[in-house]
Design a protein around this motif. Sequence first.
Motif, PDB file in Angstrom:
ATOM      1  N   PHE A 394       0.734  -1.041  -0.123  1.00  0.00           N
ATOM      2  CA  PHE A 394       0.055   0.199  -0.227  1.00  0.00           C
ATOM      3  C   PHE A 394       0.855   1.130   0.096  1.00  0.00           C
ATOM      4  CE2 PHE A 394      -1.614   3.466   2.641  1.00  0.00           C
ATOM      5  CZ  PHE A 394      -2.757   3.834   1.897  1.00  0.00           C
ATOM      6  N   GLN A 395       1.946   1.327   0.962  1.00  0.00           N
ATOM      7  CA  GLN A 395       2.682   2.540   0.842  1.00  0.00           C
ATOM      8  C   GLN A 395       3.343   2.609  -0.262  1.00  0.00           C
ATOM      9  OE1 GLN A 395       2.987   4.984   3.366  1.00  0.00           O
ATOM     10  NE2 GLN A 395       1.538   3.575   4.783  1.00  0.00           N
ATOM     11  N   PHE A 396       4.010   1.719  -1.083  1.00  0.00           N
ATOM     12  CA  PHE A 396       4.603   1.771  -2.261  1.00  0.00           C
ATOM     13  C   PHE A 396       3.537   2.495  -3.406  1.00  0.00           C
ATOM     14  CE2 PHE A 396       5.142   0.253  -6.722  1.00  0.00           C
ATOM     15  CZ  PHE A 396       6.418   0.904  -6.874  1.00  0.00           C
ATOM     16  N   LEU A 397       2.190   1.848  -3.616  1.00  0.00           N
ATOM     17  CA  LEU A 397       1.102   2.246  -4.319  1.00  0.00           C
ATOM     18  C   LEU A 397       0.969   3.719  -4.130  1.00  0.00           C
ATOM     19  CD1 LEU A 397      -1.077  -0.864  -4.465  1.00  0.00           C
ATOM     20  CD2 LEU A 397       0.720  -0.164  -6.060  1.00  0.00           C
ATOM     21  N   LYS A 398       0.813   4.167  -2.923  1.00  0.00           N
ATOM     22  CA  LYS A 398       0.356   5.548  -2.582  1.00  0.00           C
ATOM     23  C   LYS A 398       1.444   6.469  -2.952  1.00  0.00           C
ATOM     24  CE  LYS A 398      -0.485   8.072   1.733  1.00  0.00           C
ATOM     25  NZ  LYS A 398      -0.361   8.073   3.164  1.00  0.00           N
ATOM     26  N   ASN A 399       2.623   6.126  -3.126  1.00  0.00           N
ATOM     27  CA  ASN A 399       3.896   6.992  -3.646  1.00  0.00           C
ATOM     28  C   ASN A 399       4.247   6.835  -5.077  1.00  0.00           C
ATOM     29  OD1 ASN A 399       4.274   8.572  -1.002  1.00  0.00           O
ATOM     30  ND2 ASN A 399       4.892   6.531  -0.248  1.00  0.00           N
ATOM     31  N   PHE A 400       3.393   5.832  -5.795  1.00  0.00           N
ATOM     32  CA  PHE A 400       3.963   5.704  -7.186  1.00  0.00           C
ATOM     33  C   PHE A 400       2.914   6.322  -8.058  1.00  0.00           C
ATOM     34  CE2 PHE A 400       3.756   2.481 -10.754  1.00  0.00           C
ATOM     35  CZ  PHE A 400       5.127   2.765 -11.276  1.00  0.00           C
ATOM     36  N   ASP A 401       3.600   6.968  -9.129  1.00  0.00           N
ATOM     37  CA  ASP A 401       2.842   8.004  -9.952  1.00  0.00           C
ATOM     38  C   ASP A 401       1.468   7.235 -10.668  1.00  0.00           C
ATOM     39  OD1 ASP A 401       2.203  10.122 -11.755  1.00  0.00           O
ATOM     40  OD2 ASP A 401       2.997   9.036 -13.222  1.00  0.00           O
ATOM     41  N   LEU A 402       1.368   6.150 -11.055  1.00  0.00           N
ATOM     42  CA  LEU A 402       0.629   5.388 -11.516  1.00  0.00           C
ATOM     43  C   LEU A 402      -0.741   5.028 -10.944  1.00  0.00           C
ATOM     44  CD1 LEU A 402       2.255   3.198 -14.517  1.00  0.00           C
ATOM     45  CD2 LEU A 402       0.813   5.176 -14.888  1.00  0.00           C
ATOM     46  N   THR A 403      -0.403   4.955  -9.705  1.00  0.00           N
ATOM     47  CA  THR A 403      -1.497   4.040  -8.499  1.00  0.00           C
ATOM     48  C   THR A 403      -1.777   4.961  -7.377  1.00  0.00           C
ATOM     49  OG1 THR A 403       0.400   3.060  -7.441  1.00  0.00           O
ATOM     50  CG2 THR A 403      -0.789   1.914  -9.156  1.00  0.00           C
ATOM     51  N   SER A 404      -1.015   6.432  -7.285  1.00  0.00           N
ATOM     52  CA  SER A 404      -1.272   7.372  -6.135  1.00  0.00           C
ATOM     53  C   SER A 404      -2.595   7.407  -5.882  1.00  0.00           C
ATOM     54  CB  SER A 404      -0.373   8.411  -6.360  1.00  0.00           C
ATOM     55  OG  SER A 404      -0.841   9.199  -7.483  1.00  0.00           O
ATOM     56  N   LYS A 405      -3.539   8.077  -6.891  1.00  0.00           N
ATOM     57  CA  LYS A 405      -5.004   8.190  -6.981  1.00  0.00           C
ATOM     58  C   LYS A 405      -5.926   7.278  -6.394  1.00  0.00           C
ATOM     59  CE  LYS A 405      -5.252  12.127  -9.982  1.00  0.00           C
ATOM     60  NZ  LYS A 405      -5.891  12.847 -11.216  1.00  0.00           N
TER      61      LYS A 405
END
Length: 496
Positions: A394-405
């Motif tokens: 989750f923390q990675f996805l939160k700060n990854f451009d394609l998945t942050s939203k």
Amino acid sequence: MSTNFSEYLQAFEKSLKSAFHEREDINQFSSQRGLPPLAMREVMSVNPLSVAIPENYGGRGIKVKECLGILSAAAYESLPLSLTFGINIGLFLEPVAKYANEIVKKDIFQRFLNKQNMGGLMITEPEHGSGALNMQTSYTETDDRFHIKGTKHWQGLTGMADYWLITSRQQKQDGQLGRDIGFFICDVTQENQQVIVEEYYDNLGLYMIPYGKNKLDLQIPKQFKLEPETTGIKMMLDILHRSRMQFPGMGLGFIKRMMDEALDQCKNRMVGGKSLISYDQVQFQIAKIQSAFTICSAFCARSSTKSSIENDLSADGIEANSVKTIVTDLMQESAQTLVQLSGAKGYRLSHIGGRGIVDSRPFQIFEGANEMLYTQISEMVIKLMKKKKEFNLFQFLKNFDLTSKASEFFKKQTNFSLNTDLPQRKLVDLGRAIGRIVSAGLVIDLDEKGFRKDLIENCLSSLDQDISNLIYSYHNNSKITSVNEYQDGSSWLEFS
């Protein structure tokens, strides 16, 4: 070409309807090999491939929005026709526009505009399908030309294309092949550039498109080699990623047709005194097709701003793989659903649904089998997580451009520490989930642009359900393996 695109698109759609419904019966000729010449002439009369030709050469300027619009309109009527255009646009004209020597462009583009020429791409070999870096087609260099030798197969437009982009590796003096890949433009109308078709394949679907096995022994003039910005491998990744990001154009038109046919069937088909559309399970099935339509719309909106030839897409593997896998899975699921809703009449080659199953199935295989691409998505994400020393998904996805939203929508499912040493089946599950989270982020972007709210909400709910199921599968630790020598003790007759 100054015609307004909406007017141009209307003229193209009119030519499709005339060719496929007024002059010919598409349901009949789609069950035979090839396309009637008169129908093809009518379709090509408005120069649909001009969308992938630069303005200074007489085309419409390679605007991605226009390319996707043409692909979508064609796919609504005929998926094989759309793929024919997709091969020409994504795998020939755009690479030529971006990487070819200026000396050779004019004649190529003029022949596409004035003589309705076509072009394809040769990468795949009989012994090396997805392993493109191991291809054995080789080239040697002389003062003014390249000599290419090898065998390629499963090229769409086999025996039909006027031009080919051909990939090969340089043969060194010791006979070994170099690691990098060269791209060469072959003009089959020229001496010493004829491609020999050794065999035509009996492809299961996509009857309009010839596939086969091609033998190469070609002399290509020096100026017909593509000029990479860095390496040939990076150029190949840029070309393939751009092509994958144009799959939504084909997918959108196809899925919209499945959706319209399903709605028409279910509104008018009476079962037990009421229409099919009034049944809850039917509503759910149609909602899934509408979710697929919404996701493809989001991908089209994204690709229209992202996949221009001005951009280098060689490093955009996560996004390109997500787009290709999700779109093609949704195409196949939508066709399967339409056939289910259509009952017995759907199980015919002359029915758009039955034909849609076999025509959309290879999309999950070519340009990288989906299981392989899902595995690559996971491997690329794990590599980034290791680099950032962040192992909570989750923390990675939160700060990854394609998945942050989209990350907050799926916090419950993704808030766990990821094991970075996974068997392939887990990499596939994880890749499927990440691809759908990427999709959700782009659907949210589409919502912000003003897309229809009820479709957005249904789509996000559907994605939530899919992602929950995939994460559950990822966490399931059952060790199912194949039994290779299964013959002994496996006949039920011995126990009855």
